[in-house]
Design a protein around this motif. Structure first.
Motif, PDB file in Angstrom:
ATOM      1  N   TYR A  21       0.832  -1.204   0.000  1.00  0.00           N
ATOM      2  CA  TYR A  21       0.000   0.000   0.000  1.00  0.00           C
ATOM      3  C   TYR A  21       0.861   1.247   0.000  1.00  0.00           C
ATOM      4  N   MET A  22       0.264   2.342  -0.421  1.00  0.00           N
ATOM      5  CA  MET A  22       0.924   3.642  -0.339  1.00  0.00           C
ATOM      6  C   MET A  22      -0.129   4.731  -0.455  1.00  0.00           C
ATOM      7  N   PRO A  23       0.145   5.897   0.127  1.00  0.00           N
ATOM      8  CA  PRO A  23      -0.796   7.011  -0.016  1.00  0.00           C
ATOM      9  C   PRO A  23      -0.775   7.537  -1.450  1.00  0.00           C
ATOM     10  N   LEU A  24      -1.924   7.957  -1.909  1.00  0.00           N
ATOM     11  CA  LEU A  24      -2.022   8.546  -3.248  1.00  0.00           C
ATOM     12  C   LEU A  24      -1.721  10.030  -3.174  1.00  0.00           C
ATOM     13  N   LYS A  25      -0.971  10.514  -4.144  1.00  0.00           N
ATOM     14  CA  LYS A  25      -0.635  11.934  -4.181  1.00  0.00           C
ATOM     15  C   LYS A  25      -1.666  12.725  -4.973  1.00  0.00           C
ATOM     16  N   GLU A  26      -2.199  12.115  -6.025  1.00  0.00           N
ATOM     17  CA  GLU A  26      -3.179  12.803  -6.863  1.00  0.00           C
ATOM     18  C   GLU A  26      -4.583  12.482  -6.380  1.00  0.00           C
ATOM     19  N   PRO A  27      -5.471  13.478  -6.369  1.00  0.00           N
ATOM     20  CA  PRO A  27      -6.840  13.222  -5.917  1.00  0.00           C
ATOM     21  C   PRO A  27      -7.549  12.209  -6.821  1.00  0.00           C
ATOM     22  N   LYS A  29     -11.418   9.778  -7.228  1.00  0.00           N
ATOM     23  CA  LYS A  29     -12.848   9.780  -6.913  1.00  0.00           C
ATOM     24  C   LYS A  29     -13.157   9.010  -5.630  1.00  0.00           C
ATOM     25  N   PHE A  30     -12.410   7.927  -5.374  1.00  0.00           N
ATOM     26  CA  PHE A  30     -12.652   7.082  -4.207  1.00  0.00           C
ATOM     27  C   PHE A  30     -11.463   7.152  -3.249  1.00  0.00           C
ATOM     28  N   PRO A  31     -11.695   6.935  -1.954  1.00  0.00           N
ATOM     29  CA  PRO A  31     -10.597   7.010  -0.987  1.00  0.00           C
ATOM     30  C   PRO A  31      -9.565   5.889  -1.143  1.00  0.00           C
ATOM     31  N   VAL A  32      -9.967   4.748  -1.714  1.00  0.00           N
ATOM     32  CA  VAL A  32      -9.048   3.621  -1.848  1.00  0.00           C
ATOM     33  C   VAL A  32      -9.174   3.030  -3.252  1.00  0.00           C
ATOM     34  N   GLN A  33      -8.023   2.795  -3.865  1.00  0.00           N
ATOM     35  CA  GLN A  33      -7.975   2.014  -5.093  1.00  0.00           C
ATOM     36  C   GLN A  33      -7.366   0.679  -4.707  1.00  0.00           C
ATOM     37  N   GLY A  56     -12.172 -12.644  -2.244  1.00  0.00           N
ATOM     38  CA  GLY A  56     -11.467 -11.524  -1.614  1.00  0.00           C
ATOM     39  C   GLY A  56     -12.155 -10.196  -1.871  1.00  0.00           C
ATOM     40  N   ARG A  57     -12.584  -9.979  -3.109  1.00  0.00           N
ATOM     41  CA  ARG A  57     -13.276  -8.718  -3.437  1.00  0.00           C
ATOM     42  C   ARG A  57     -14.591  -8.592  -2.681  1.00  0.00           C
ATOM     43  N   GLU A  58     -15.313  -9.702  -2.532  1.00  0.00           N
ATOM     44  CA  GLU A  58     -16.578  -9.664  -1.800  1.00  0.00           C
ATOM     45  C   GLU A  58     -16.344  -9.383  -0.321  1.00  0.00           C
ATOM     46  N   ALA A  59     -15.336 -10.003   0.271  1.00  0.00           N
ATOM     47  CA  ALA A  59     -15.006  -9.742   1.682  1.00  0.00           C
ATOM     48  C   ALA A  59     -14.617  -8.277   1.861  1.00  0.00           C
ATOM     49  N   TRP A  60     -13.867  -7.725   0.915  1.00  0.00           N
ATOM     50  CA  TRP A  60     -13.473  -6.314   0.960  1.00  0.00           C
ATOM     51  C   TRP A  60     -14.710  -5.420   0.851  1.00  0.00           C
ATOM     52  N   ARG A  61     -15.573  -5.714  -0.110  1.00  0.00           N
ATOM     53  CA  ARG A  61     -16.765  -4.894  -0.363  1.00  0.00           C
ATOM     54  C   ARG A  61     -17.657  -4.806   0.874  1.00  0.00           C
ATOM     55  N   LEU A  62     -17.811  -5.918   1.577  1.00  0.00           N
ATOM     56  CA  LEU A  62     -18.695  -5.955   2.734  1.00  0.00           C
ATOM     57  C   LEU A  62     -18.153  -5.178   3.932  1.00  0.00           C
ATOM     58  N   GLN A  63     -16.844  -4.919   3.968  1.00  0.00           N
ATOM     59  CA  GLN A  63     -16.249  -4.312   5.167  1.00  0.00           C
ATOM     60  C   GLN A  63     -15.537  -2.989   4.925  1.00  0.00           C
ATOM     61  N   LYS A  64     -15.474  -2.527   3.706  1.00  0.00           N
ATOM     62  CA  LYS A  64     -14.636  -1.381   3.363  1.00  0.00           C
ATOM     63  C   LYS A  64     -15.132  -0.044   3.896  1.00  0.00           C
ATOM     64  N   GLN A  65     -16.412   0.074   4.216  1.00  0.00           N
ATOM     65  CA  GLN A  65     -16.994   1.379   4.527  1.00  0.00           C
ATOM     66  C   GLN A  65     -16.322   2.067   5.713  1.00  0.00           C
ATOM     67  N   GLU A  66     -15.969   1.306   6.732  1.00  0.00           N
ATOM     68  CA  GLU A  66     -15.324   1.900   7.907  1.00  0.00           C
ATOM     69  C   GLU A  66     -13.969   2.521   7.540  1.00  0.00           C
ATOM     70  N   LEU A  71     -10.640   7.338   6.205  1.00  0.00           N
ATOM     71  CA  LEU A  71      -9.749   8.063   5.290  1.00  0.00           C
ATOM     72  C   LEU A  71     -10.357   9.390   4.850  1.00  0.00           C
ATOM     73  N   ARG A  72     -11.659   9.402   4.608  1.00  0.00           N
ATOM     74  CA  ARG A  72     -12.323  10.662   4.213  1.00  0.00           C
ATOM     75  C   ARG A  72     -12.222  11.700   5.327  1.00  0.00           C
ATOM     76  N   SER A  73     -12.368  11.263   6.580  1.00  0.00           N
ATOM     77  CA  SER A  73     -12.300  12.198   7.699  1.00  0.00           C
ATOM     78  C   SER A  73     -10.910  12.814   7.827  1.00  0.00           C
ATOM     79  N   GLN A  74      -9.890  12.103   7.346  1.00  0.00           N
ATOM     80  CA  GLN A  74      -8.521  12.611   7.393  1.00  0.00           C
ATOM     81  C   GLN A  74      -8.048  13.150   6.052  1.00  0.00           C
ATOM     82  N   SER A  75      -8.925  13.181   5.066  1.00  0.00           N
ATOM     83  CA  SER A  75      -8.595  13.629   3.703  1.00  0.00           C
ATOM     84  C   SER A  75      -7.392  12.872   3.144  1.00  0.00           C
ATOM     85  N   ARG A  76      -7.389  11.560   3.340  1.00  0.00           N
ATOM     86  CA  ARG A  76      -6.322  10.706   2.829  1.00  0.00           C
ATOM     87  C   ARG A  76      -6.881   9.765   1.778  1.00  0.00           C
ATOM     88  N   GLN A  77      -5.985   9.284   0.912  1.00  0.00           N
ATOM     89  CA  GLN A  77      -6.349   8.284  -0.082  1.00  0.00           C
ATOM     90  C   GLN A  77      -5.230   7.259  -0.174  1.00  0.00           C
TER      91      GLN A  77
END
Length: 108
Positions: A21-27, A29-33, A56-66, A71-77
């Motif tokens: 993983y790494m933080p995104l520098k460019e804005p 649409k979504f907080p996580v790619q 794996g994608r389904e497990a991610w989809r069901l839990q990603k919202q938190e 990340l949105r509250s901290q303006s991070r991506q």
């Protein structure tokens, strides 16, 4: 971008996944790619690789919202790549538990 992620990103393991993983520098649409990968060497049949990625994608989809809210509250991506490393196909409850641990570590 994937080359940059593997070259400059940080990594940790939560068996059966290796997470890069790494933080995104460019804005974006979504907080996580996020991306999922399963090696051909361990699973020569595409049907097995596709099943593991789908679980794996389904497990991610069901839990990603938190994580997204955090990340949105901290303006991070983040850019995240999960590489499946086990030699056998894990069941969905196991993968869901591991994805939950991964999401908690990504929030830190």
């Amino acid at each position: 971008m994937i080359e940059t992620l593997f070259r400059e990103g940080k990594a940790f393991s939560v068996f059966p996944y290796r997470v890069v993983y790494m933080p995104l520098k460019e804005p974006c649409k979504f907080p996580v790619q996020v991306g999922f990968s399963v090696t051909t060497r361990r699973f020569p049949h595409a049907v097995d690789r596709n099943r593991i990625k789908r679980l794996g994608r389904e497990a991610w989809r069901l839990q990603k919202q938190e994580l997204y809210d955090h990340l949105r509250s901290q303006s991070r991506q983040l850019a995240v790549f999960l590489i499946y490393t086990d030699k056998k196909i894990a069941d969905f409850p196991t993968l869901r538990g591991k994805i939950s641990i991964i999401l908690e570590r990504l929030k830190a």
